[in-house]
Design an enzyme around this catalytic site. Structure first.
Site, PDB file in Angstrom:
ATOM      1  N   CYS A 190       0.831  -1.203   0.000  1.00 46.03           N
ATOM      2  CA  CYS A 190       0.000   0.000   0.000  1.00 46.03           C
ATOM      3  C   CYS A 190       0.868   1.257   0.000  1.00 46.03           C
ATOM      4  O   CYS A 190       1.588   1.502  -0.959  1.00 46.03           O
ATOM      5  CB  CYS A 190      -0.983  -0.045   1.167  1.00 46.03           C
ATOM      6  SG  CYS A 190      -2.399   1.066   0.961  1.00 46.03           S
ATOM      7  N   HIS A 191       0.862   2.061   1.057  1.00 50.69           N
ATOM      8  CA  HIS A 191       1.746   3.227   1.132  1.00 50.69           C
ATOM      9  C   HIS A 191       3.094   2.893   1.767  1.00 50.69           C
ATOM     10  O   HIS A 191       3.993   3.733   1.775  1.00 50.69           O
ATOM     11  CB  HIS A 191       1.069   4.360   1.913  1.00 50.69           C
ATOM     12  CG  HIS A 191      -0.068   5.002   1.188  1.00 50.69           C
ATOM     13  ND1 HIS A 191      -1.347   4.479   1.212  1.00 50.69           N
ATOM     14  CD2 HIS A 191      -0.130   6.106   0.395  1.00 50.69           C
ATOM     15  CE1 HIS A 191      -2.149   5.243   0.481  1.00 50.69           C
ATOM     16  NE2 HIS A 191      -1.442   6.234  -0.027  1.00 50.69           N
TER      17      HIS A 191
END
Length: 292
Positions: A190-191
């Site tokens: 994800c991030h």
């Protein structure tokens, strides 16, 4: 009678603990969170029994992301992205150590906790003490890294808090350098791949140049996440954009739960990838141990 989802507000919810800070809107949470994950069982329960090899998790210690408009997003590590991959790893027999940049407590997006998911909740309860009192990453580098280190993988979970500090940390850079130099795994989703930007700090080129990765789509952070009130404004920079500028190849432009293995770098695109990334990490780590 439950409220119709379309009646939920798309206005970000004020966080009273900080000036001009906001949690995601009620509507966005109805779209992005659920009481259970797609966890469908552990494939290799107790498969690793020797006790030597461990996982080093680098977690977020800062909650607030300052946005372009001066507002702050109240975030943290996403609990599913952190705890579901770790559930697979811990159930397989790998111990987990937790570190943050300064040794301050880990911050979590508790509003995204799947409260009816036994796999996630049980893992949270097992790790809660380590999350409250993590190691300082610099101390781990000094005392526990090296060619004979017991860490087989470095895990960096996502959540927007991963864009604060971790991408600019020389300690994270040293940790990634160690992993690459000593043939250890780097696992992130994800991030979380924002941490990979540290590999290019003060260098002509990143040590990860040419690697392929999955990452949360910039298009969502620029568009839908703002429109539905998940974010209270635009991020100052975008993860996939900067990774691409450092010579990494971002293979996805959507959020489907995709995972990817490129050498010892294992990545996932979003919370939807948490379950499969955990399985992938266990499989790859067990195979590596068998071949040592």
């Amino acid at each position: 009678m439950s409220q119709d989802v379309n009646e939920l507000s798309k206005q970000p919810t004020p966080d009273k603990a900080e000036d001009n800070a906001f949690f995601p809107s009620p509507y966005s949470l109805s779209q992005y969170t659920a009481p259970k994950t797609d966890f469908d069982g552990v494939e290799h329960k107790g498969a690793y029994k020797d006790g030597k090899w461990k996982v080093l998790m680098i977690a977020a210690e800062e909650r607030y992301v300052l946005l372009e408009n001066g507002k702050m997003f109240s975030t943290g590590n996403h609990p599913v992205e952190m705890l579901l991959p770790l559930h697979h790893l811990m159930e397989a027999g790998f111990d987990v150590d937790v570190a943050t940049l300064s040794g301050y407590p880990v911050k979590l997006e508790l509003w995204a906790m799947p409260t009816e998911d036994e796999a996630v909740i049980s893992t949270y309860n097992k790790l809660k003490e380590k999350l409250k009192q993590p190691k300082k990453l610099a101390d781990v580098i000094k005392n526990e890294l090296g060619p004979d280190s017991d860490y087989l993988s470095v895990f960096i979970p996502g959540g927007h808090a991963a864009v604060v500090g971790i991408s600019e940390s020389e300690d994270v850079q040293q940790t990634l350098d160690w992993a690459l130099d000593n043939d250890r795994f780097i696992v992130t989703l994800c991030h979380g791949p924002a941490a990979l930007l540290s590999a290019g700090l003060n260098r002509e080129k990143s040590t990860l140049e040419g690697y392929s990765v999955c990452v949360f789509p910039d298009s969502l952070d620029e568009g839908a996440n703002i429109e539905i009130g998940y974010l209270p404004g635009r991020l100052k920079w975008l993860v996939a954009d900067l990774l691409t500028k450092q010579g990494l190849k971002v293979v996805n432009d959507d959020m489907t739960g995709r995972t990817l293995k490129d050498r010892k770098l294992l990545t996932g695109d979003s919370p939807l990838a948490s379950n499969e990334l955990g399985k992938l990490a266990v499989n790859e780590m067990l195979n590596a141990i068998q071949n040592k």
